[in-house]
Design an enzyme around this catalytic site. Structure first.
Site, short mmCIF file in Angstrom:
data_model
loop_
_atom_site.label_atom_id
_atom_site.label_comp_id
_atom_site.label_asym_id
_atom_site.label_seq_id
_atom_site.Cartn_x
_atom_site.Cartn_y
_atom_site.Cartn_z
CG ASP A 37 38.32 25.22 32.00
OD1 ASP A 37 38.88 25.21 33.18
OD2 ASP A 37 39.03 25.40 31.06
CE LYS A 59 39.67 29.61 32.76
NZ LYS A 59 40.99 29.10 32.24
CG MET A 173 34.73 33.94 24.66
SD MET A 173 36.12 34.17 25.48
CE MET A 173 37.39 33.85 24.24
N1 SAH Z 1 39.37 26.48 23.58
C1 SAH Z 1 38.07 26.79 23.03
C2 SAH Z 1 37.44 28.00 23.13
C3 SAH Z 1 37.06 28.51 24.49
S1 SAH Z 1 36.60 30.28 24.54
C4 SAH Z 1 38.03 26.21 21.75
O1 SAH Z 1 38.98 25.91 21.00
O2 SAH Z 1 37.01 25.93 21.07
C5 SAH Z 1 34.94 30.02 24.81
C6 SAH Z 1 34.16 30.29 23.63
O3 SAH Z 1 34.32 29.38 22.58
C7 SAH Z 1 32.61 30.48 23.82
O4 SAH Z 1 32.07 31.60 24.32
C8 SAH Z 1 32.16 30.16 22.29
O5 SAH Z 1 32.21 31.33 21.69
C9 SAH Z 1 33.17 29.26 21.92
N2 SAH Z 1 32.64 27.72 22.11
C10 SAH Z 1 33.08 26.92 22.83
N3 SAH Z 1 32.41 25.49 22.67
C11 SAH Z 1 31.35 25.76 21.62
C12 SAH Z 1 30.30 25.37 21.07
N4 SAH Z 1 30.02 23.92 21.41
N5 SAH Z 1 29.52 25.94 20.04
C13 SAH Z 1 29.76 27.13 19.81
N6 SAH Z 1 30.61 27.86 20.47
C14 SAH Z 1 31.61 27.27 21.25
#
Ligand code: SAH
Length: 254
Positions: A37, A59, A173
């Protein structure tokens, strides 16, 4: 004819390759075909052998490179052709990663799969920004919520439940809907001076943490042009940030 191969759903962690689990790193080093992704960092992909096939399935919330059913079909087809598939997702696949939907699809098609968990963005954000997500003096409950609504409408959240005291709320998000989230939480009982932070690019180059209150955070995020990926952390634990962060209370570039 070769038999059906298995799919491994792997959590890539928040971005810093050192935050991968040993199990995820081992799976990546032995991968033959990887579907990944947009939130998977370049550095993590470097672990994959040079002769492996890397397939970007994208995505971002607004622009889906490949629709969810197509991704599942592709995994099923590859597995049935005898190729073990490594499905790589940012953070933890079962936390707002649609890993559950993909696992459902595989199970329904009778494709064997295993799940390797990853560190979720909330954990890296808390650790790096100096915000413990729970703390006996501040929060006995921790909630992960999504700020993303279907087709850009308002997120379907139980605002009364999110506005409870002695609780930390982490919103994934939520950059686009931050003004609305802040308004709703105040309407439903949190005070506008509730400590709140936004952590952008946790564990990635250019990581930033902005600290304010529910009332001030929307303007702060706008002024500093915060962009996804970023997390909102709301609750009294955020008041510990100045003491616990090694650097400046507001801005912590790397
Ligand atoms: N599966 C992922 C989340 C995916 S949804 C997890 O467990 O982290 C995508 C959202 O995750 C983004 O919009 C943001 O809100 C958050 N996110 C993912 N990576 C990030 C990062 N390095 N720093 C801050 N927020 C992050």
């Amino acid at each position: 004819m070769s038999g059906v191969a298995a799919v491994t759903l792997v959590g890539a962690g928040p971005g810093d390759p050192e935050l991968l689990t040993v199990k995820a790193a081992n799976a990546l080093r032995h991968a033959s075909v990887v579907l990944y992704d947009h939130l998977v960092g370049e550095a993590v992909l470097q672990l994959v052998p040079p002769d492996a096939d890397l397939i970007y399935v994208g995505k971002e919330s607004s622009s889906h490179t490949m629709e969810q059913p197509t991704i599942i079909e592709l995994m099923v087809r590859l597995a049935r052709s005898g190729r073990p598939v490594l499905r790589l997702k940012g953070g933890d696949g079962y936390i707002f990663g649609r890993g559950g939907e993909e696992a459902e699809g595989l199970a329904r098609e009778g494709i064997p799969f295993t799940v390797i968990p990853g560190l979720s963005a909330a954990q890296a954000a808390g650790a790096n920004a100096g915000i413990p997500l729970t703390h006996r003096a501040h929060a006995a409950t921790l909630v992960f919520a999504t700020g993303h609504g279907r087709e850009d409408s308002e997120p379907e959240l139980d605002w009364d439940a999110l506005a409870r005291p002695r609780q930390t709320v982490v919103i994934y998000m939520g950059v686009g809907t931050l003004p609305l989230i802040s308004r709703r939480l105040v309407d439903h009982g949190l005070t506008a001076d509730t400590p709140a932070a936004i952590v952008e690019r946790a564990s990635l180059p250019g990581e930033r943490c902005l600290v304010g209150t529910l009332g001030t955070l929307p303007a702060l995020a706008r002024e500093h042009a915060v962009r996804p990926p970023a997390l909102l952390i709301i609750g009294s634990v955020v008041s510990l940030q100045p003491l616990l962060s090694a650097g400046s209370a507001v801005h912590r570039p790397r």
